[in-house]
Structures are given as structure tokens and as C-alpha cells.
Motif scaffolding. Structure first.
Motif, PDB file in Angstrom:
ATOM      1  N   LEU A 182       0.804  -1.217   0.000  1.00 15.78           N
ATOM      2  CA  LEU A 182       0.000   0.000   0.000  1.00 15.78           C
ATOM      3  C   LEU A 182       0.840   1.272   0.000  1.00 15.78           C
ATOM      4  O   LEU A 182       0.346   2.344  -0.351  1.00 15.78           O
ATOM      5  N   LEU A 183       2.103   1.186   0.406  1.00 11.45           N
ATOM      6  CA  LEU A 183       2.938   2.382   0.505  1.00 11.45           C
ATOM      7  C   LEU A 183       3.103   3.120  -0.819  1.00 11.45           C
ATOM      8  O   LEU A 183       3.163   4.368  -0.821  1.00 11.45           O
ATOM      9  N   PRO A 184       3.175   2.425  -1.970  1.00  9.20           N
ATOM     10  CA  PRO A 184       3.284   3.180  -3.230  1.00  9.20           C
ATOM     11  C   PRO A 184       2.105   4.104  -3.498  1.00  9.20           C
ATOM     12  O   PRO A 184       2.218   5.040  -4.299  1.00  9.20           O
ATOM     13  N   LEU A 185       0.965   3.874  -2.836  1.00 10.11           N
ATOM     14  CA  LEU A 185      -0.197   4.741  -3.007  1.00 10.11           C
ATOM     15  C   LEU A 185      -0.076   6.038  -2.199  1.00 10.11           C
ATOM     16  O   LEU A 185      -0.956   6.891  -2.275  1.00 10.11           O
ATOM     17  N   ARG A 186       0.974   6.159  -1.413  1.00  5.35           N
ATOM     18  CA  ARG A 186       1.247   7.349  -0.614  1.00  5.35           C
ATOM     19  C   ARG A 186       0.082   7.698   0.322  1.00  5.35           C
ATOM     20  O   ARG A 186      -0.430   8.835   0.327  1.00  5.35           O
ATOM     21  N   PRO A 187      -0.372   6.751   1.146  1.00  3.24           N
ATOM     22  CA  PRO A 187      -1.391   7.114   2.143  1.00  3.24           C
ATOM     23  C   PRO A 187      -0.827   8.138   3.114  1.00  3.24           C
ATOM     24  O   PRO A 187       0.382   8.200   3.355  1.00  3.24           O
ATOM     25  N   LEU A 188      -1.717   8.947   3.700  1.00  6.42           N
ATOM     26  CA  LEU A 188      -1.272   9.958   4.653  1.00  6.42           C
ATOM     27  C   LEU A 188      -0.888   9.337   5.984  1.00  6.42           C
ATOM     28  O   LEU A 188      -0.124   9.930   6.754  1.00  6.42           O
ATOM     29  N   THR A 189      -1.448   8.180   6.295  1.00  9.35           N
ATOM     30  CA  THR A 189      -1.058   7.418   7.481  1.00  9.35           C
ATOM     31  C   THR A 189      -1.053   5.941   7.117  1.00  9.35           C
ATOM     32  O   THR A 189      -1.755   5.503   6.199  1.00  9.35           O
ATOM     33  N   ALA A 190      -0.266   5.162   7.849  1.00  6.52           N
ATOM     34  CA  ALA A 190      -0.260   3.705   7.707  1.00  6.52           C
ATOM     35  C   ALA A 190       0.024   3.137   9.090  1.00  6.52           C
ATOM     36  O   ALA A 190       1.093   2.591   9.366  1.00  6.52           O
ATOM     37  N   GLU A 191      -0.973   3.282   9.977  1.00 11.57           N
ATOM     38  CA  GLU A 191      -0.826   2.920  11.385  1.00 11.57           C
ATOM     39  C   GLU A 191      -1.296   1.488  11.622  1.00 11.57           C
ATOM     40  O   GLU A 191      -2.381   1.103  11.180  1.00 11.57           O
ATOM     41  N   GLY A 192      -0.495   0.713  12.343  1.00  9.45           N
ATOM     42  CA  GLY A 192      -0.849  -0.660  12.650  1.00  9.45           C
ATOM     43  C   GLY A 192      -1.133  -0.853  14.126  1.00  9.45           C
ATOM     44  O   GLY A 192      -0.552  -0.174  14.979  1.00  9.45           O
ATOM     45  N   MET A 193      -2.039  -1.781  14.424  1.00  8.36           N
ATOM     46  CA  MET A 193      -2.346  -2.132  15.813  1.00  8.36           C
ATOM     47  C   MET A 193      -2.644  -3.617  15.900  1.00  8.36           C
ATOM     48  O   MET A 193      -3.295  -4.178  15.004  1.00  8.36           O
ATOM     49  N   GLY A 194      -2.162  -4.251  16.983  1.00  9.80           N
ATOM     50  CA  GLY A 194      -2.549  -5.614  17.265  1.00  9.80           C
ATOM     51  C   GLY A 194      -3.992  -5.679  17.725  1.00  9.80           C
ATOM     52  O   GLY A 194      -4.515  -4.746  18.347  1.00  9.80           O
ATOM     53  N   GLY A 195      -4.664  -6.790  17.426  1.00  7.04           N
ATOM     54  CA  GLY A 195      -6.081  -6.921  17.750  1.00  7.04           C
ATOM     55  C   GLY A 195      -6.383  -6.853  19.233  1.00  7.04           C
ATOM     56  O   GLY A 195      -7.489  -6.472  19.627  1.00  7.04           O
ATOM     57  N   ASP A 196      -5.420  -7.210  20.080  1.00  6.28           N
ATOM     58  CA  ASP A 196      -5.668  -7.197  21.524  1.00  6.28           C
ATOM     59  C   ASP A 196      -5.969  -5.798  22.046  1.00  6.28           C
ATOM     60  O   ASP A 196      -6.596  -5.647  23.103  1.00  6.28           O
ATOM     61  N   LEU A 197      -5.524  -4.767  21.336  1.00  8.19           N
ATOM     62  CA  LEU A 197      -5.742  -3.394  21.797  1.00  8.19           C
ATOM     63  C   LEU A 197      -7.161  -2.914  21.553  1.00  8.19           C
ATOM     64  O   LEU A 197      -7.601  -1.940  22.150  1.00  8.19           O
TER      65      LEU A 197
ATOM     66  N   GLY B 121       3.896   1.755   8.516  1.00  6.34           N
ATOM     67  CA  GLY B 121       4.339   2.219   7.206  1.00  6.34           C
ATOM     68  C   GLY B 121       5.793   2.631   7.178  1.00  6.34           C
ATOM     69  O   GLY B 121       6.394   2.716   6.103  1.00  6.34           O
ATOM     70  N   GLU B 122       6.371   2.893   8.372  1.00  7.47           N
ATOM     71  CA  GLU B 122       7.783   3.247   8.448  1.00  7.47           C
ATOM     72  C   GLU B 122       8.567   2.252   9.305  1.00  7.47           C
ATOM     73  O   GLU B 122       9.699   2.533   9.698  1.00  7.47           O
ATOM     74  N   GLY B 123       7.952   1.116   9.590  1.00  8.71           N
ATOM     75  CA  GLY B 123       8.658   0.062  10.324  1.00  8.71           C
ATOM     76  C   GLY B 123       8.864   0.350  11.794  1.00  8.71           C
ATOM     77  O   GLY B 123       9.724  -0.263  12.429  1.00  8.71           O
ATOM     78  N   CYS B 124       8.068   1.272  12.371  1.00  8.26           N
ATOM     79  CA  CYS B 124       8.251   1.685  13.762  1.00  8.26           C
ATOM     80  C   CYS B 124       7.203   1.012  14.642  1.00  8.26           C
ATOM     81  O   CYS B 124       6.002   1.058  14.331  1.00  8.26           O
ATOM     82  N   VAL B 125       7.663   0.409  15.748  1.00  5.78           N
ATOM     83  CA  VAL B 125       6.792  -0.403  16.587  1.00  5.78           C
ATOM     84  C   VAL B 125       6.822   0.121  18.020  1.00  5.78           C
ATOM     85  O   VAL B 125       7.890   0.292  18.614  1.00  5.78           O
ATOM     86  N   HIS B 126       5.629   0.346  18.590  1.00  8.40           N
ATOM     87  CA  HIS B 126       5.479   0.603  20.021  1.00  8.40           C
ATOM     88  C   HIS B 126       5.053  -0.694  20.682  1.00  8.40           C
ATOM     89  O   HIS B 126       4.301  -1.487  20.104  1.00  8.40           O
ATOM     90  N   LEU B 127       5.490  -0.883  21.913  1.00  7.83           N
ATOM     91  CA  LEU B 127       5.184  -2.140  22.594  1.00  7.83           C
ATOM     92  C   LEU B 127       5.287  -1.947  24.094  1.00  7.83           C
ATOM     93  O   LEU B 127       6.296  -1.450  24.600  1.00  7.83           O
ATOM     94  N   ARG B 128       4.237  -2.313  24.815  1.00  5.89           N
ATOM     95  CA  ARG B 128       4.268  -2.361  26.275  1.00  5.89           C
ATOM     96  C   ARG B 128       4.294  -3.832  26.670  1.00  5.89           C
ATOM     97  O   ARG B 128       3.481  -4.618  26.178  1.00  5.89           O
TER      98      ARG B 128
END
Length: 960
Positions: A295-310, A420-427
Motif C-alpha cells: 500500500l505504501l506506493p499509493l502514498r497514504p497519509l497514514t499507515a498505522e498498525g495495531m494488534g487486535g488485543d488493543l 508504514g515506516e517500520g516503527c513499533v510501540h510495545l508495552r
């Protein structure tokens, strides 16, 4: 010890004499600034709130003279520990050194002071169709200075870049008093002129930096990973000649260890006129990471990921996916292209076009840093492995191996972040009570090696701090670590600026805040306070700059950290720790901080981790006043239900009311322990339960479905007309109101004043009184008109919780039983008009009213039923922006609270009422109605029951 105490006193005296801003070296201030949003606790020497750049200069000069380190701080939401520093002088730049000084629409830039909150910049840029691209989830409180210090990013950085990509120039103050401005990339000629033409210490610094780069070209070109989100360490590769000797970029992300910021010029980007949010669901987070690459070639304004547990309840109407993507796009062709691509992947898709609905989805994502700290089973999770970043094409593999590594160490957590930028937050559920068991250190060193193996960075935003500083040696070769030290030494040779971060860092498993708050060390009652002290993770939702918010009203008025939910939780932690706040349950610091807590309960719902300060306050007051005299107001208003019953039994209600309104009113206020600046509510001649209106409502009379009408103290004794109106409406809707066969009370006034034993006895008596009715009818609903009482009766400890309904909830559940009345109400309801005033609206328009929602209803009960009821009855209920009215039960009547109570009302409520002087106002809460009557020129607010009674058809209807 004596020398350090004398040093602190000497510095404090000097600062007070030199600064216009605030200086505070008190225990409470040091306690609340000992924390940020990380796992660490570092007690500072004192706190300064500079009012100008001159204050900053003077504070730094005096700290240098006294040999005290300096820490610049914004909102205190750093998750790596870089916003705390032991024994430092903290400069809180957010408090008073803030503002957008210029917006240049042509150049698309803005000038800001370091304490400027991001949302303030966005508000200044928005009229020009511009936006500052980086927008972390803390945008309502994080500062530009903090964003520059930590190189913050946010979801839109996938299209607009990190903070480092959007800084044009920085105005700097060095620890030795030198000032200089550094800017972005320079041509070779500009660089040469800068190096030759800059005199003095600034020139020496620039030439030293240039020499450092020239002597290490190979290292700078080869040993710094190239990926979108490399934030770890110093960005020394920005000094390369091909990068234009970009000093502004090199200084961004240095965490206040090299220079202090006095001002900045930042770039702005064009703001899309309309956006669409595409919500996509996948099997798990690894599948989500794989999908985002297509999807990144489409240049979305955001590409945020979340695990389903959240998001166990789902998003945007979708339920079930184990991983989520939030893809924002410009409305039109761009959004349709993104949607088609997602559907082609076989993902579950929801397209959200309504801005309000989009905001609701984004709130879920923004709250993730808090919600991720509590697993569904109630277990705790902590920061410590946040913000790692790898090349996006390596993200799916990294996530799978990270899960395996957690499992190998017996740990769990749910990833989310900027996929979208390979950055992961994790608690992660680290056992930080016992960090020396080796698992914490073992996992983090293994995880650091894993990131490096995937070509990534320990930090993809928000910096390193103590959490990752020690691990930099696992990411960079020794020569780079040496260069970091040389770089800092050029800027700060005396090591006065935020020492122990990045260079010569403190161990990442030292200075942890949790070990001294072990639950097993405290008696049962104190466990709730321990939980509150641990639960707060410092994300700072309670210190937002948004005026239309309920949490936290006292902080919104005073702007003092110790009056925020976060600050109070920190002080409770220090009370339980005992080495800074040393007088335990007799702590004046904690008492003072909790004194201005409204007990509004907004934090129980609005805080991402549901810190319930109202409950903690009650438990603290219970212990604080044990075996010592209480304020009189705790016995008068805190014992209001019994006192009003006694006055009526002695037939003293009206005389006392008349006395309160006479010239002896101040004397009565003194005797009652209430403020002289606010009159006590009048006491009507008869209570609701004494009136003839209740004949037939106590169990006899006509048929209909029985419902227990709760005669709350405020309605029964002070505003019986509300209960009378409810009785009329309930009967017309086919109910038979039944009253308890004796006094009942939820114990709220005793609870809020910390008389917990008395509140428990009150609830027990109430249950005994109700037992015959409840046993006779196990399905008997209890309708409670007062939101604060309904919320208390809905509390987890209440055996009545499942029976309790608000007035709107009961009617909403039963409307289908009376369709003829519903139709008649919808047709007959006419807008009200006051004498000598214009009608609110046209005769054929919907009846309209402004609605002030009680804080406890906002926090515990919700307003969904009110909205549904209004829609079905054809009513136009316009909710005022959420805010506290400021009275908050006995709070506004307590001496010393008058100014804060009025200021809270002036934030949203009173201006909104002045803007619509002829509008009908609905307020179900007695406190809200009283505050409106006393501060809005006697304006009469109605309970929903009163309003409906006025609109009921007067002629009887059949089949009701």
C-alpha cells in the motif's frame, strides 16, 4: 547532606531574586517532576517555570555558578526517561515560555517558542490551510521543544516526515551562556563563510564540529543505518558535506544534552481539505505489516498498525481481526484507490468519511500507549521496549521474531505503531518489582540485538533516554560511541545539560520507580492507592490544553502539575515510598494536592489507564483524618442526608433557610464550615416524600409496571419539583412509581469526604430498607434522577448496580410500550419562549435545549440513552462541550475553593450560556443546576424530567 541542602537553598534564593517566573524547590514540586512517562524516577533539585528567554538565561547562569545540572522539560511525556534527571534544576518551558510568534503562509514556516503545545501551532496554521506534519498521539499537550529534543514523528510522518525533516532553524543557548542560531543544509560556500565569519565561542564550536565530521567521513558514511525512522544516538551523519553540514538536523533528537532551545523556525505543509479514513483488518500484526508494503506506493497519509488485543471491541463496526491498519487518504480518487487496494488484499474494510467518526477511531489509536499498559486479565505492562524501528520490508519478520523472543522470556505484549515506516510501540509485562532477576536485562539486550540484526534502530522516534542509552553500544560500533561523546563535549564540555543520557548513560535497569510500590507490603485498604500510584504511566491526557475536556478541571484552572491526575498519582506514590514524602498519611503535600480534586470521576473514564482519583482521594481522606478533627464541612455537607432529615424532623428547615438568606448568613456559613461567598441552597417547606403528590406512588393506586423511584437527598429535600415531574412523566408512560418504605441513601457525600466507614453503614441500612421491595420483585428497576447518586449505585461494589437506571435509560428501554404517547410528544412538543423574549425557534421546529452533562454521568453512566430518547421523541438536545460545571458537590462550598470553582465554570459552561441567553438549559445534576443558578444570573436549568413534563400532552390518551 548539609552541603547539598545549603546548595539548594542558595540556588533557590538566587533564582527568586533574578527571575520573573516561578521558582519552587518544595517537596511536592520535586515529587511530581521526578517522573515522566517512562519507568524511571529521578528526583530533581528544584523546578523553575521561566516566563521569558531572559529567565532561561538567568536560570542557566545561576545553575552553572552552583554546579547544578539543567534539564529542559516540556509536557513530561517522554517514555525513555530523558525528561527526568537526578539533582537537576528542571526548566518547565511549557508553563509560561510558549507561543506561536509568527506564521508565514508564503514561506510555509512558523516561529515558535519551545513551550508551545503542538495543537496550538496547528490551530495557528490551520486558517492558512497549513499543518505541521509530525503529530504524535500526545499532540494536545506535547511541546515543540520536546518534539525537537526527541525527534518526534506521529502517524503522518509517513508522508510529511519526522520533526528533523521539518526544522528550518534553531535558536540555542549553551550551558556556558553562548547563544547561536543553527539552520538546515548549507552550500559549500555558505558553510565556508559560516566557519570563517563566526567569532568567539560559537565559531570555535562550529569549527570543532566541522573538524569532527571531516576527520571521520568514513565512519559517518558507513556506520549509521539508513532507514526512515533512525532516531537513536546523535545524527552525526547530518554533518557530512553531502548533507550540507545540517546542524539543525544534527541537534534535533539530542534530548537536551547539548543545548537549550530558545526558539525555532519549523516548516509547514499544505493541509488536505478533506480526508477519508480506511480501516482495514487482517489476521494478525505480521500480516498487517506485510500488507502495508503493497500500500505504501499509493502514498497514504497514514499507515498505522495495531494488534487486535488493543481493540477487543473492534473498530468502525468491524470485529474479529487480529491486526489493524488505519489508512488515511485525501477524499476522492486517492481514497478510492487505497480502498480498492485494501479490498484486493482480502482484508475486512470500513471506510470512515465523517470527521467525528474518524476522530473516534483516532482516539482509540492515541490512547494505545495507555491502554496497552493493562492486559485484558488486569496484568500490568510497561514501557521499556518502545519505538524500535526496522526497514518496513523487514517489519513482518521482526515482529514474528520479537514475539518468539518474548515467549522465550515468558513475556507478552501487543505491538502497535507506525507500520508504514517500520516503527513499533510495545508495552510488555515486565516484572519491574524485581528487575534484578535478570529477565528484564536479558530480554532487552536480546531485543536490541534482534533490531540490529534486522538493520534497524533502537529508537524510531521519541529518543533513547535511560531506557536505551546503555544499549547504543549494541547498535553502533565503538568508534561511533566515542564520536557521540566528542560531539556532546564540544557543545557542553562541563556536562551540565541532562547528564546521563546518550553519553555515559545510566544503566537501563537502575532508578526504576516500581520496586518500592509492592502490593504485598500494604494492608488491604491501601491496595487501591498502590494500584493508583502504579497505574499512572504519565502519558499526560490529564494535562491537555483542550478547553472542552472534563479531565482534569482543577489542573485546567491552576495549570499546576501537582493538581493534575498524573501529579496526584505521583504524590500518592511518594507517600507510599516514604523517602521524599516522609509523613505518610499525615502528608500535607498530598492533602494539598488532593484538596483541589473535584472528585468528578472524569479520570476514571477519560484517563487511558482509568486512574480513579476520586476513589483515591476518599481513601486518603479516610486515613488522613483518622483520630484527628475534621473540617466542619465534612459533618455538615458531608452528612447532608442525615442533617436535612433532622432539620425537617425538628421543623427547622425553613427557619434555617431564612437565616441563611438574612444578615446572619455569614455566621451560619461559619458554623457550617462553608464559604461565605456562596449562599447555601434554599430548603423548601416540604420534602418530596412528605407531599400529597406521592399518594398512590408508595405502592397503592392504579396499575402499571412498578418502578422504584429513588428519592435522592438533593431532589427529596432541596428540589422536590424534580421528583414530582418525574412521577408525572413516569405515570404517563405507564409506570407505577413506588417509594422506599424509609430513608435511603447511596452514601456519596460521606464517601467524597472520606468517611468511608459511615458510608458503608449508610449503604447497609439502605439495603435493609429496600430488601422487602427487592425480594418481592427481583426485576424491579430503580430509577435514579441524580447522576452522582446513580453513578455511586452503579459502582462495582454496589449490589444494586444491575437494577439502576437513569431517567433517560428507563424511558428509552420502554418507549415501544407507549407508541401513542411517543407520537403525541413528538407532535405536541413546542419550543418554549420566555416572557418578553423571542421564541427559541420556529413553531414547527423541534423543541431545543442546551444540555450540560454531569461529570459522573460522563464518566460512569454515559449519554447514549439520552441521545436515543431525544431522537425518538423529536427533541433537539444540543450537548455543550464536555466540561465540569465547577461546583462538584461540596467542593464549591468549601472555603478556599471559590475562585477555582468559578474559573472551572468559566472555561466552557458560562460562556456557552451567555452565547444563548434564551435557550432552555437541561442539567440533570443538582450541582450543575445550582452552579448555573448562582453564576448565570439566576438562570433556571431543568432536569430532563421537568422538561418532558412541560411538553406532555394535557389531554388523556387511550391505551397508555
Amino acid at each position: 547532606m548539609t552541603s547539598s541542602v545549603e546548595q539548594a537553598r542558595s540556588l533557590e534564593r538566587a533564582l527568586r531574586g533574578a527571575l520573573r517566573g516561578e521558582v519552587d524547590f518544595g517537596t511536592a514540586q520535586r515529587a511530581v517532576y521526578a517522573y515522566d512517562a517512562s519507568n524511571y524516577r529521578q528526583v530533581p533539585l528544584g523546578v523553575v517555570k521561566p516566563a521569558s528567554s531572559d529567565d532561561v538565561r538567568a536560570a542557566v547562569a545561576l545553575a552553572r555558578e552552583h554546579g547544578v545540572p539543567v534539564l529542559a522539560r516540556g509536557a513530561g511525556t517522554s517514555i525513555g526517561g530523558q525528561a527526568v534527571s537526578p539533582g537537576a534544576l528542571v526548566l518547565d518551558l511549557r508553563a509560561r515560555f510558549a507561543g506561536v510568534t509568527e506564521v508565514d503562509p508564503q514561506a510555509r514556516t512558523a516561529r515558535v517558542l519551545p513551550g508551545t503545545v503542538l495543537d496550538s501551532l496547528q490551530a495557528a496554521a490551520r486558517p492558512h490551510g497549513l499543518v505541521f506534519g509530525p503529530d504524535p498521539s500526545t499532540h494536545s499537550r506535547c511541546t515543540l521543544g520536546g518534539m525537537i529534543g526527541n525527534d518526534s514523528c506521529g502517524p503522518h510522518s509517513v508522508v510529511w516526515g519526522r520533526t528533523a525533516d521539518n526544522v528550518r532553524s534553531l535558536d540555542l543557548l549553551l550551558a556556558d551562556g553562548t547563544e547561536l542560531t543553527v539552520s538546515g543544509p548549507l552550500s559549500a560556500d555558505e558553510r565556508a563563510q559560516l566557519l570563517r565569519g563566526t567569532p568567539g565561542r560559537a565559531g570555535e564550536l562550529l569549527r570543532g564540529l566541522h573538524a569532527l565530521a571531516e576527520q571521520n567521513l568514513g565512519t559517518l558514511r558507513q556506520d549509521f543505518p539508513q532507514l526512515p525512522r533512525r532516531v537513536s544516538g546523535y545524527a552525526l551523519d547530518a554533518l557530512l558535506p553531502e548533507r550540507g553540514f545540517d546542524l539543525a538536523r544534527a541537534l534535533t533528537g539530542t534530548e537536551g544534552t547539548c543545548a537549550l532551545l530558545l526558539g525555532a523556525t519549523v516548516a509547514l505543509a499544505p493541509l488536505p481539505s478533506r480526508r477519508v479514513l480506511v480501516v482495514a483488518g487482517y489476521a494478525d500484526e505480521s500480516a498487517t505489516a506485510e500488507a502495508v508494503l503493497e500500500l505504501l506506493p499509493l502514498r497514504p497519509l497514514t499507515a498505522e498498525g495495531m494488534g487486535g488485543d488493543l481493540v477487543p471491541g473492534g473498530l468502525a463496526g468491524l470485529t474479529g481481526p487480529g491486526g489493524w491498519l488505519l489508512l488515511e487518504a485525501e477524499a476522492g480518487d486517492h481514497a478510492r484507490a487505497v480502498e480498492r487496494a485494501v479490498r484486493a488484499q482480502g482484508a475486512a474494510v470500513a471506510v470512515v468519511e465523517d470527521p467525528v467518526a474518524q476522530r473516534a477511531v483516532w482516539r482509540v489509536r492515541e490512547a494505545a500507549a495507555g491502554t496497552a499498559t493493562r492486559a485484558p486479565d488486569g496484568s500490568e505492562a510497561w514501557p521499556g521496549w518502545e519505538d524500535t524501528a526496522v526497514p518496513p520490508e523487514r517489519l513482518a519478520g521482526y515482529l514474528r521474531e520479537l514475539r518468539e523472543l518474548m515467549a522465550a522470556h515468558g513475556l507478552q505484549g501487543t505491538p502497535f505503531g507506525h507500520f508504514g515506516e517500520g516503527c513499533v510501540h510495545l508495552r510488555i509485562d515486565f516484572d519491574l518489582d524485581r528487575p534484578q532477576n535478570g529477565r528484564f536485562r536479558g530480554f532487552l539486550t536480546g531485543a536490541a540485538d534482534l533490531v540490529v540484526r534486522h538493520g534497524g534502530s533502537l529508537s524510531g522516534e521519541h529518543g533513547d533516554g535511560q531506557a536505551r542509552g546503555e544499549l547504543l553500544a549494541r547498535m553502533y560500533p565503538p568508534r561511533v560511541i566515542e564520536l557521540f561523546g566528542a560531539f556532546k563535549a564540544l557543545w557542553d564540555p562541563a556536562n551540565l545539560l541532562n547528564p546521563g543520557n546518550l553519553v555515559d548513560p545510566r544503566p537501563f535497569d537502575a532508578d526504576l520507580r516500581q520496586p518500592a510500590l509492592r502490593r504485598e507490603l500494604f494492608p488491604e485498604l491501601t491496595l487501591t492507592l498502590v494500584d493508583g500510584a502504579r497505574r499512572c504511566v504519565g502519558v499526560g491526557a490529564c494535562v491537555t490544553d483542550d478547553p472542552a475536556t472534563v479531565m482534569c478541571p482543577s489542573y485546567a484552572v491552576t495549570r499546576e502539575e501537582r493538581h493534575s491526575t498524573r501529579g496526584r498519582a505521583r504524590l500518592l506514590g511518594e507517600l507510599l515510598r516514604g523517602d521524599l514524602v516522609t509523613d505518610g498519611w499525615r502528608s500535607r503535600e498530598v492533602r494539598e494536592a488532593l484538596d483541589l480534586c473535584f472528585a468528578c470521576k472524569a479520570c476514571a473514564s477519560d484517563c487511558p489507564v482509568h486512574v480513579d482519583m476520586a476513589t483515591y482521594k476518599s481513601e486518603f481522606l479516610h486515613r488522613f483524618y483518622r483520630h484527628r478533627p475534621r473540617p466542619r464541612i465534612h459533618w455538615t455537607l458531608g452528612g447532608l442526608p442525615r442533617n436535612l432529615r433532622l432539620l425537617r424532623a425538628l421543623r427547622l428547615g425553613r427557619p434555617v433557610g431564612a437565616l441563611a438568606r438574612s444578615r446572619f448568613g455569614p455566621l451560619l456559613a461559619w458554623l457550617a464550615g462553608t464559604t461565605r461567598q456562596r449562599p447555601l441552597p434554599p430548603i423548601p417547606a416540604r420534602a418530596f416524600t412528605e407531599g400529597t403528590i406521592t399518594e398512590g406512588a408508595a405502592g397503592a393506586g392504579s396499575g402499571g409496571r412498578p418502578v422504584l423511584l429513588w428519592p435522592d437527598t438533593f431532589g427529596n429535600h432541596l428540589q422536590p419539583e424534580v421528583l414530582r415531574a418525574a412521577t408525572t412523566v413516569l405515570r404517563r408512560f405507564g409506570f407505577r412509581p413506588v417509594l422506599p418504605q424509609g430513608p435511603v441513601c447511596c452514601g456519596l457525600t460521606q464517601t467524597t469526604t472520606g468517611r468511608l466507614d459511615a458510608a458503608r453503614r449508610t449503604r447497609d441500612r439502605t439495603l435493609r430498607t429496600l430488601a422487602p421491595l427487592l425480594d418481592a420483585d427481583p426485576q424491579l428497576p430503580i430509577v435514579v434522577l441524580e447522576p452522582s447518586c446513580a453513578a455511586e449505585l452503579r459502582a462495582p461494589h454496589s449490589p444494586l448496580a444491575d437494577r439502576v437506571r437513569t431517567f433517560a435509560e428507563l424511558l428509552d428501554e420502554q418507549l415501544d410500550r407507549v407508541p401513542e404517547l411517543v407520537a403525541a410528544l413528538a407532535v405536541q412538543g413546542k419550543p418554549e419562549s420566555k416572557p418578553d423574549s423571542k421564541p427559541e425557534s420556529k413553531p414547527d421546529s423541534k423543541p431545543s435545549a442546551l444540555v450540560q452533562t454531569h461529570c459522573h454521568q460522563h464518566a460512569v453512566l454515559g449519554t447514549d440513552a439520552d441521545r436515543r430518547l431525544a431522537a425518538r421523541l423529536g427533541l433537539d438536545l444540543r450537548q455543550l462541550p464536555p466540561s465540569c460545571c465547577g461546583l462538584a458537590g461540596d467542593f464549591g462550598f468549601e472555603p478556599g475553593h471559590e475562585a477555582v470553582s468559578v474559573a472551572a465554570a468559566e472555561r466552557v459552561l458560562l460562556p456557552a450560556l451567555r452565547a444563548e441567553p434564551d435557550a432552555t438549559v437541561l442539567a440533570d445534576g443538582f450541582s450543575c443546576r445550582t452552579q448555573i443558578a448562582q453564576l448565570a444570573d439566576g438562570r433556571r436549568a431543568l432536569h430532563l424530567a421537568e422538561w418532558l413534563e412541560r411538553m406532555l400532552p394535557q389531554e388523556p390518551l387511550s391505551d397508555i
